[in-house]
Motif scaffolding. Structure first.
Motif, PDB file in Angstrom:
ATOM      1  N   VAL A 139      52.547  38.026  73.777  1.00 35.23           N
ATOM      2  CA  VAL A 139      52.205  38.013  75.207  1.00 35.23           C
ATOM      3  C   VAL A 139      53.434  38.248  76.087  1.00 35.23           C
ATOM      4  O   VAL A 139      53.363  38.111  77.305  1.00 35.23           O
ATOM      5  CB  VAL A 139      51.498  36.698  75.607  1.00 35.23           C
ATOM      6  N   GLY A 140      54.561  38.594  75.481  1.00 37.64           N
ATOM      7  CA  GLY A 140      55.717  39.033  76.255  1.00 37.64           C
ATOM      8  C   GLY A 140      56.598  37.943  76.816  1.00 37.64           C
ATOM      9  O   GLY A 140      57.257  38.138  77.839  1.00 37.64           O
ATOM     10  N   ILE A 141      56.677  36.795  76.145  1.00 43.55           N
ATOM     11  CA  ILE A 141      57.560  35.715  76.604  1.00 43.55           C
ATOM     12  C   ILE A 141      58.864  35.786  75.808  1.00 43.55           C
ATOM     13  O   ILE A 141      58.848  35.689  74.573  1.00 43.55           O
ATOM     14  CB  ILE A 141      56.892  34.341  76.442  1.00 43.55           C
ATOM     15  N   VAL A 163      51.029  31.961  78.634  1.00 41.80           N
ATOM     16  CA  VAL A 163      50.871  30.869  77.663  1.00 41.80           C
ATOM     17  C   VAL A 163      49.389  30.550  77.471  1.00 41.80           C
ATOM     18  O   VAL A 163      48.918  30.323  76.355  1.00 41.80           O
ATOM     19  CB  VAL A 163      51.644  29.611  78.120  1.00 41.80           C
ATOM     20  N   MET A 164      48.623  30.539  78.583  1.00 43.87           N
ATOM     21  CA  MET A 164      47.184  30.292  78.498  1.00 43.87           C
ATOM     22  C   MET A 164      46.506  31.367  77.647  1.00 43.87           C
ATOM     23  O   MET A 164      45.618  31.065  76.842  1.00 43.87           O
ATOM     24  CB  MET A 164      46.567  30.280  79.899  1.00 43.87           C
ATOM     25  N   GLN A 190      49.736  40.607  88.046  1.00 43.26           N
ATOM     26  CA  GLN A 190      48.335  40.928  87.775  1.00 43.26           C
ATOM     27  C   GLN A 190      48.229  42.142  86.867  1.00 43.26           C
ATOM     28  O   GLN A 190      47.505  42.137  85.866  1.00 43.26           O
ATOM     29  CB  GLN A 190      47.594  41.230  89.082  1.00 43.26           C
ATOM     30  N   ALA A 191      48.954  43.195  87.209  1.00 49.60           N
ATOM     31  CA  ALA A 191      48.917  44.431  86.425  1.00 49.60           C
ATOM     32  C   ALA A 191      49.406  44.185  84.998  1.00 49.60           C
ATOM     33  O   ALA A 191      48.837  44.722  84.034  1.00 49.60           O
ATOM     34  CB  ALA A 191      49.763  45.508  87.098  1.00 49.60           C
ATOM     35  N   GLN A 192      50.445  43.375  84.845  1.00 47.19           N
ATOM     36  CA  GLN A 192      50.972  43.071  83.519  1.00 47.19           C
ATOM     37  C   GLN A 192      49.964  42.302  82.673  1.00 47.19           C
ATOM     38  O   GLN A 192      49.783  42.586  81.484  1.00 47.19           O
ATOM     39  CB  GLN A 192      52.271  42.271  83.646  1.00 47.19           C
ATOM     40  N   ILE A 193      49.280  41.318  83.297  1.00 44.50           N
ATOM     41  CA  ILE A 193      48.287  40.519  82.574  1.00 44.50           C
ATOM     42  C   ILE A 193      47.110  41.394  82.141  1.00 44.50           C
ATOM     43  O   ILE A 193      46.619  41.293  81.009  1.00 44.50           O
ATOM     44  CB  ILE A 193      47.790  39.350  83.455  1.00 44.50           C
TER      45      ILE A 193
END
Length: 338
Positions: A139-141, A163-164, A190-193
């Motif tokens: 998820v890119g963390i 994380v969610m 928003q766009a990244q999610i």
């Protein structure tokens, strides 16, 4: 393709001191494996309650009064709590709207990520930690090993939402329900999610239900769209049907209240005047009639049936009846029943 989820004639009510609130009224839809479904509508339209009914996460005064929910061939409508626990968080994951209130502030991110694995997969703590690190990378963390030991308040809003998403996906569920996962985020995040959800859908063949009040968000992600109003589905179809051939005045109102950067002529946004119906005493006719510019006498007296526009599109509006007046669709510039 087989349906992973089928909801038939679902009715959900909340019993309050003022009476019975009929929050979801005769809702039916299906979702195919690997597809994404968008459920759109303004606040109070019944989107989240429909999903909470599927997950059986209703408050104590909430109850499914009618209908069936079939997940992967199994009727889960009346399953016991112990049987539901084997599905929730394992085969069905959910991304809640506000990560700050959904994540436990007293527990580390690592512990909250690893819990579903320990409960559902019965694996060791070391294996669960490796899987949690892998999901945070997905998820890119950055620096996932260090981040596992941190608490939710040490993350930004966008990072908490990631994380969610990682928590919902860590058991590789067949279905993920995302309840307005981008509401509190700026447009860049928003766009990244949304890109992240698209990647996960393609890589893991995960079915997704996206709940939102913003039609723009579902345009890129979803294959099918259900438009909800007053606890019912008023229109459903492919995203092309909804954006380019919508046949319900409420859908027109939603589309006209969203800015379109492709318009060469600058126009003021047109809000939908009025308030949603009181579901303590739902209207006997069309739920949108009181706010509709095209309402007829029949709209106030009789609930419209679902008129089949095409193999993929159904619209619950009397304007689609063969004997209805021919009015001009404000988005298309042609008659609504042509």
């Amino acid at each position: 393709m087989e349906n992973i989820l089928e909801v038939n004639n679902l009715c959900t009510s909340f019993y309050t001191y003022a009476g019975e609130v009929k929050a979801v009224r005769d809702v039916s839809f299906s979702l195919k494996k690997g597809d994404a479904l968008g459920i759109v509508g303004e606040s109070g339209s019944g989107k989240s309650v429909t999903m909470m009914s599927i997950m059986r996460l209703l408050s104590d005064n909430g109850k499914i009064t009618d209908g069936t929910i079939t997940f992967s061939g199994t009727n889960i409508t009346n399953l016991k709590k112990s049987e539901l626990k084997a599905i929730r968080g394992d085969r069905i994951g959910m991304i809640f709207q506000d990560p700050m209130t959904s994540l436990n502030p007293l527990l580390t991110i690592g512990r909250q990520l690893m819990e579903p694995l320990v409960v559902h997969r019965k694996i060791s703590k070391a294996e669960a930690e490796n899987k949690a690190i892998e999901m945070l990378k997905l998820v890119g963390i950055p620096e996932p090993e260090r981040r596992l030991k941190q608490y939710p308040h040490e993350f930004s809003g966008g990072m908490r939402q990631r994380v969610m998403i990682a928590t919902a996906l860590i058991c590789e569920p067949e279905l993920v329900i995302a309840d307005e996962p981008t509401t509190a985020l700026d447009v860049t995040i928003q766009a990244q999610i949304l890109e992240l959800l698209k990647d996960i859908k393609e890589k893991m063949n995960t079915s997704i239900i996206m709940i939102t009040h913003d039609l723009g968000i579902v345009a890129d992600l979803c294959d099918m769209i259900n438009v909800m109003y007053g606890g019912t589905i008023v229109e459903r179809g492919t995203k092309r049907d909804i954006f380019y051939n919508s046949r319900h005045p409420y859908t027109w109102g939603l589309l006209r209240s969203v800015p379109n950067p492709k318009n060469l002529i600058k126009e003021r946004l047109k809000p939908i005047e009025g308030q949603p119906p009181n579901l303590l005493n739902p209207p006997k006719g069309c739920p949108f009639a009181a706010r509709c510019d095209y309402a007829m006498g029949v709209c106030l007296e009789k609930k419209p049936q679902g008129f089949e526009i095409s193999d993929t599109q159904v619209s619950a509006c009397w304007l689609n009846h063969p004997d209805a007046p021919r009015i001009e669709n404000p988005l298309l510039g042609r008659k609504n029943n042509e």
